[in-house]
Enzyme design. Structure first.
Site, PDB file in Angstrom:
ATOM      1  N   GLU A 188       0.825  -1.206   0.000  1.00 28.44           N
ATOM      2  CA  GLU A 188       0.000   0.000   0.000  1.00 28.44           C
ATOM      3  C   GLU A 188       0.868   1.268   0.000  1.00 28.44           C
ATOM      4  O   GLU A 188       0.653   2.195   0.781  1.00 28.44           O
ATOM      5  CB  GLU A 188      -0.963   0.002   1.193  1.00 28.44           C
ATOM      6  N   GLU A 262      -6.893  -7.097  -0.370  1.00 28.49           N
ATOM      7  CA  GLU A 262      -7.313  -7.128   1.038  1.00 28.49           C
ATOM      8  C   GLU A 262      -8.778  -6.750   1.090  1.00 28.49           C
ATOM      9  O   GLU A 262      -9.142  -5.612   0.778  1.00 28.49           O
ATOM     10  CB  GLU A 262      -6.493  -6.150   1.892  1.00 28.49           C
TER      11      GLU A 262
END
Length: 782
Positions: A188, A262
């Protein structure tokens, strides 16, 4: 121009065909072949849908790895995703540990034996509510290091780590006959930076380490373009609106399989906030939408486990995470089947391949209750025999080469009248004693770093017991150096501050077993003050249990030398998971460090956990109502209207403005209801860049929901879009206007802001419509 690996045919085909690093030898030699096609993943040339769940070997006792992996398989998953936490394997610089509970290769082999593929996520940064996001603390010994950048010191060690991962785990790729399908680069990164060259250097380190399977990156849907590279397959992370998430991914990467890297069944817990829960029905509905679109997914978490020892991290600006990482996942912290597990399993049955069947879940591990354990011995923290380190000014833990734990800073203050004692900063909590008498406590949560010392007739001994929580694991605040940050000054009204010098530091390491330098003595009554307590109990059989810590204050627990983690009476977690393999028949020892002192020095083992009991009245530095609004006579800097939907919105000011505080006033919501919510607020500096949240605090909030759900004002500035501030809705429903005032810690030049609405579908409440913005030095007072 992207570097090519040496000695490996690194054929990086664009998204119009394959995102695969073709190996120098035929992948078919291993019997299996995995590729990324224009539309689908291909396993041995056939379409393959990844049904994946996140699971962390570091959060599970080694003896239970197989059990938890079997649970994942029985839930309907065909793949597991696994972070490797750099600091778990290189706690001391240059000393790698892959043995015992750190044997990642063995974990992968067990996954393969249980019929599961593996997505490997070695970082170097992970996040995961883990100490410093998985980065090792010793990086901070370099005072100028810039984490997650091309800073030479950081990148050198990050590349070494990734090459070491390759040495250990590259033999377990699918191309070598192992279970590893893909390897993730960073994590991320869009939340942190936009440097595609940095991502390229890490990608090359994995190739140099011997990885030849496809490499991939992940980002939240609003940041997919940041640091994008065509030689890294891209997955999107989101917790709601799967169609919107996949649509955004398709815009950036039009010719590749769709995958959510995710997808969240719930969320993690922080101390002092309500236990987070998620709907099983919503989870399954959204997963089925992804599968019906031909997409793949990874559920974060399928099984959360426990952040044993000191491994739990902290959210920014500073919200320490609980040791329980239950996550309201389908597989509970102790590995139990939950209603959510059954719902997911029933759903996955509909998506099995022809001939594929699901095994039954393995038997639940035995659970025992233990009668109340009496703690009959005590060792006061201030009764140590530790050799001190001396310095002119107080030093941070990192300068002292001290990883984390507790420490006593000591100096002498001169005789004189009552005075203000001020620290630049104390990370994280500091109990201040004068000649052995407790005076006050500093608290990083509220940035309370000054206090009043009473008058002194003669020079007095000043002692500060510093107790640390996990290092921040998200954003710029990860540069989280612990201990006292000097100078420390003494001020008498009307006179110049005097800097205190000649400090001693007594380090109390809490990494492993009970630290040395303390002597236990028998006690006959409960004594207050920071101390280690020891008790024993006898078992005729072992089983998992949950140690009830409700009569204790704040600290850590060891059972038979194994650290269970941290406890804190404010909740929400009130028990500590004790795995059966850490117990034994016969006599067992339990040691508790309590920096406050217990109400009753005993603890029982329960057969059920207590994960959701808040007790804010026990907080030793309970924050008052946050601030007092002082907007009278101040004109709005800006009035406007946000667009509907969940997409982030950036607003630029006509002229830069200098201010220490920023206020948003909500006038109404798009759904016409009385509520307001914010997923995240970012502010832009003079260069148009996001300002670090590290020193931010909430100066004022008109209301926040604390009881019915955890929707505190702090969640509007924690960097996590999935969290959100919500005006009160449980016991009261105040109407607009709602106010949120952010204190930036210092004056900044502001050129605009980014507003992230509460995430979710179009039915979620609180999305702001009309608003006003204020900026100034003091919009709210304490």
């Amino acid at each position: 121009m992207h570097a090519q690996s040496k000695g490996v045919l690194a054929t990086i085909v664009t998204a119009t065909f394959l995102f695969a690093c073709a190996p120098a030898i035929s992948a078919a030699a291993s019997g299996n072949r995995f590729e990324i096609g224009q539309k689908d993943f291909l396993l041995n040339g056939e379409k393959f849908v990844i049904r994946c769940g996140e699971i962390h070997l570091a959060r599970i006792p080694q003896e239970y790895w197989r059990h938890r992996l079997q649970m994942c398989k029985a839930m309907g998953l065909n793949t597991v995703s696994a972070y490797l936490f750099w600091n778990f394997h290189e706690w001391r610089q240059g000393r790698y540990n892959w043995e015992g509970d750190r044997n990642a290769a063995e974990f992968c082999r067990i996954a393969q034996e249980e019929g599961l593929w593996v997505l490997l996520r070695p970082g170097p940064y992970s996040c995961a509510e883990w100490e410093m996001g998985g980065l090792p603390w010793w990086l901070l010994k370099n005072e100028g290091v810039k984490l997650r950048t091309r800073d030479p010191f950081f990148i050198e060690h990050a590349q070494k780590w990734l090459r070491e991962v390759g040495r250990e785990l590259a033999p377990l790729q699918i191309t070598k006959g192992g279970p590893i399908l893909m390897v993730q680069v960073e994590n991320e990164y869009g939340y942190f930076g936009e440097d595609a060259e940095y991502m390229g250097l890490l990608r090359q380190a994995l190739i140099d380490g011997g990885f030849e399977v496809p490499l991939f990156a992940c980002n939240p849907t609003s940041m997919l373009q940041k640091a994008y590279r065509s030689d890294l397959y891209l997955v999107a992370n989101f917790g709601s609106n799967p169609k919107e998430g996949f649509d955004n991914l398709r815009k950036v990467q039009p010719n590749a399989p769709l995958m959510c890297g995710e997808f969240y069944p719930a969320w993690f817990d922080v101390w002092g906030s309500a236990h987070r829960l998620g709907s099983a029905e919503t989870l399954v509905r959204d997963i089925e939408i992804m599968l019906d679109m031909g997409g793949s997914f990874s559920m974060y978490m399928s099984h959360g486990g426990t952040s044993f020892g000191n491994w739990a991290g902290a959210d920014q600006p500073f919200k320490p995470d609980t040791s329980s990482y239950d996550y309201d996942a389908p597989v509970s912290e102790a590995g139990w089947v939950t209603p959510k597990f059954k719902t997911v399993r029933a759903s996955m049955q509909k998506y099995l391949l022809p001939g594929e069947t699901l095994p039954e879940p393995p038997a639940q591990n035995s659970v025992i209750a233990i009668d109340a354990i009496e703690f009959t011995e005590r060792a006061p923290v201030f009764g140590h025999t530790i050799k001190p380190i001396e310095s002119e000014q107080p030093q941070t833990y990192e300068k002292l080469d001290f990883a984390h734990g507790a420490g006593i800073y000591e100096t002498t203050v001169p005789a004189g009248p009552a005075a203000t004692l001020a620290f630049k900063e104390v990370r994280d909590f500091g109990w201040v004693y004068l000649d052995g008498e407790k005076i006050d406590v500093t608290d990083r949560r509220s940035r309370k770093y000054d206090l009043m010392l009473p008058a002194r007739q003669k020079p007095a001994q000043l002692q500060v017991l510093v107790y640390t929580m996990g290092r921040v694991n998200f954003g710029q605040a990860m540069h989280d150096r612990k201990g006292i940050h000097g100078p420390v000054t003494l001020s008498i009204f009307g006179s110049e501050p005097v800097t205190l010098t000649c400090w001693k530091f007594y380090g109390i390491p809490l990494d492993g077993t009970m630290p040395e330098g303390f002597a236990f003595t028998k006690v006959t009554s409960v004594e207050q003050g920071p101390a280690f307590w020891r008790g024993t109990f006898t078992l005729t059989k072992t089983g998992d249990t949950f140690l009830d810590m409700r009569t204790w204050g704040k600290g850590m627990v060891w059972v038979n030398g194994r650290s269970l983690g941290r406890y804190w009476n404010i909740g929400p977690t009130q028990t500590m998971y004790v795995p059966a393999p850490w117990l034994k028949q016969g006599t067992n020892e339990v040691i508790v460090l309590d920096v406050l002192g217990p109400e009753k020095a005993q603890a029982a083992g329960l057969d059920q956990p207590i994960l959701g009991q808040l007790r804010p009245e026990l907080d030793f530095a309970r924050a008052p109502k946050k601030g007092k609004l002082t907007l009278q006579g101040i004109k709005p800097l800006l009035s406007g209207q946000f667009a509907q939907g969940s997409a982030p919105q950036e607003i630029r000011f006509e002229q830069p403005v200098k201010a220490r505080q920023f206020c948003i006033e909500t006038l109404n919501a798009h759904d016409g209801k009385e509520f307001a919510a914010i997923g995240e607020i970012d502010l832009f500096n003079a260069q148009g860049e996001s300002i670090s949240h590290a020193d931010w605090t909430i100066a004022y909030v008109s209301s926040e929901e604390r009881v019915a759900e955890s929707a505190l004002a702090d969640y509007a500035i924690d960097g996590q879009n999935a969290n959100f501030w919500h005006s009160e809705w449980g016991s009261a429903k105040p109407n607009h206007p709602h106010y949120l005032v952010i204190d930036l810690g210092k004056e900044e030049t502001l050129t605009g802001f980014r507003y992230v609405p509460r995430q979710g579908d179009d039915k979620v409440a609180g999305r702001i419509k009309d608003y006003r913005i204020y900026a100034g030095d003091r919009l709210a007072a304490p």
